[in-house]
Design a protein around this motif. Structure first.
Motif, PDB file in Angstrom:
ATOM      1  N   ARG A 160      -6.557  -0.576  -3.987  1.00 39.96           N
ATOM      2  CA  ARG A 160      -6.319  -0.785  -1.982  1.00 39.96           C
ATOM      3  C   ARG A 160      -8.046  -2.279  -2.341  1.00 39.96           C
ATOM      4  N   GLY A 182      -2.644   3.891  -5.412  1.00 44.96           N
ATOM      5  CA  GLY A 182      -2.703   3.462  -3.805  1.00 44.96           C
ATOM      6  C   GLY A 182      -4.950   2.700  -3.412  1.00 44.96           C
ATOM      7  N   THR A 183      -5.055   4.119  -4.661  1.00 46.45           N
ATOM      8  CA  THR A 183      -7.197   3.474  -4.950  1.00 46.45           C
ATOM      9  C   THR A 183      -6.706   2.455  -5.718  1.00 46.45           C
ATOM     10  N   GLU A 201       0.911   4.318  -2.763  1.00 48.51           N
ATOM     11  CA  GLU A 201       0.596   5.935  -2.707  1.00 48.51           C
ATOM     12  C   GLU A 201       1.602   6.054  -3.739  1.00 48.51           C
ATOM     13  N   ARG A 202       2.763   5.802  -3.343  1.00 51.13           N
ATOM     14  CA  ARG A 202       3.683   6.607  -3.722  1.00 51.13           C
ATOM     15  C   ARG A 202       4.318   7.234  -5.048  1.00 51.13           C
ATOM     16  N   ALA A 255       1.091  -1.159  -0.221  1.00 54.00           N
ATOM     17  CA  ALA A 255       0.057   0.103   0.081  1.00 54.00           C
ATOM     18  C   ALA A 255       1.332   1.367   0.046  1.00 54.00           C
ATOM     19  N   ASP A 256       1.769   1.091   0.752  1.00 52.72           N
ATOM     20  CA  ASP A 256       3.106   2.431   1.017  1.00 52.72           C
ATOM     21  C   ASP A 256       3.269   2.368  -0.579  1.00 52.72           C
TER      22      ASP A 256
END
Length: 205
Positions: A195, A191-192, A186-187, A182-183
């Protein structure tokens, strides 16, 4: 001729130490292009691509193509499906070696092992890198969590099913945690996207 014998010995030494060597490296060690041509003609070395050599009797690793790509593009990082395969996260055998390079970096010429290029921003290119030695060659490869995130970013190029398979295997084999993935997602701005898949796979145990 004694000079040729000496150069051949130097060439063998360099190739034993480095596994795969570029002509520039051999020249720096005092070996001429003519000597390498004679060694190729005599079956002592293999020319993998233009200016890239390996001993003919060298033991080939299953990841040989990654070592060759690393020599052809020293700044590049092995990524996407090629990184998934290296980490044991896909049953696919990539026909190309996927490499990540910067937006303005030169792509290697089409010669030898087929290479496919993905262009990354400097931030995304310089994080999550591991270095593994293949046939004596240091090879830069993105780590598991970073590779999964990149596969979702490039899902239109490699296929969403490949990205999902990589995510599923990474979690099943416990090679990365949901938090690490997840990290990285996001970077990388996905992320969306990732998820719901992480939640579905972790909810099912």
């Amino acid at each position: 001729m004694p000079g040729s014998v000496t150069q051949r010995q130097i060439a063998r030494t360099v190739l034993v130490e480095r596994g795969i060597a570029r002509l520039a490296e051999l020249r720096n060690a005092g070996v001429t292009a003519a000597t390498m041509s004679r060694m190729e003609r005599d079956g002592e070395v293999m020319r993998l691509s233009r200016g890239l050599y390996q001993l003919a009797d060298a033991e080939l690793d299953t990841n040989h193509s990654l070592a060759e790509a690393a020599k052809r593009a020293p700044k590049a990082v092995i990524c996407l499906v090629s990184a998934l395969a290296f980490h044991g996260l896909t049953d696919q055998l990539p026909r190309h070696v996927w490499i990540a390079i910067g937006r303005r970096d030169w792509a290697p010429k089409p010669d030898g092992t087929p290479i496919r290029v993905a262009r990354f921003t400097e931030n995304l290119l310089n994080e999550g890198i591991e270095t593994h030695t293949v046939e004596g060659v240091p090879v830069k490869i993105f780590g598991v969590a970073k590779t999964i995130a990149d596969c979702f970013r490039y899902r239109n190029k490699i296929g969403l099913s490949v990205a999902i398979e990589g995510l599923q295997e990474a979690l099943r084999q416990r090679k990365a945690t949901p938090g690490e993935i997840a990290d990285q997602a996001e970077r990388g701005g996905v992320g969306t996207v990732i998820r719901p898949y992480v939640e579905a796979l972790t909810a099912n145990g």
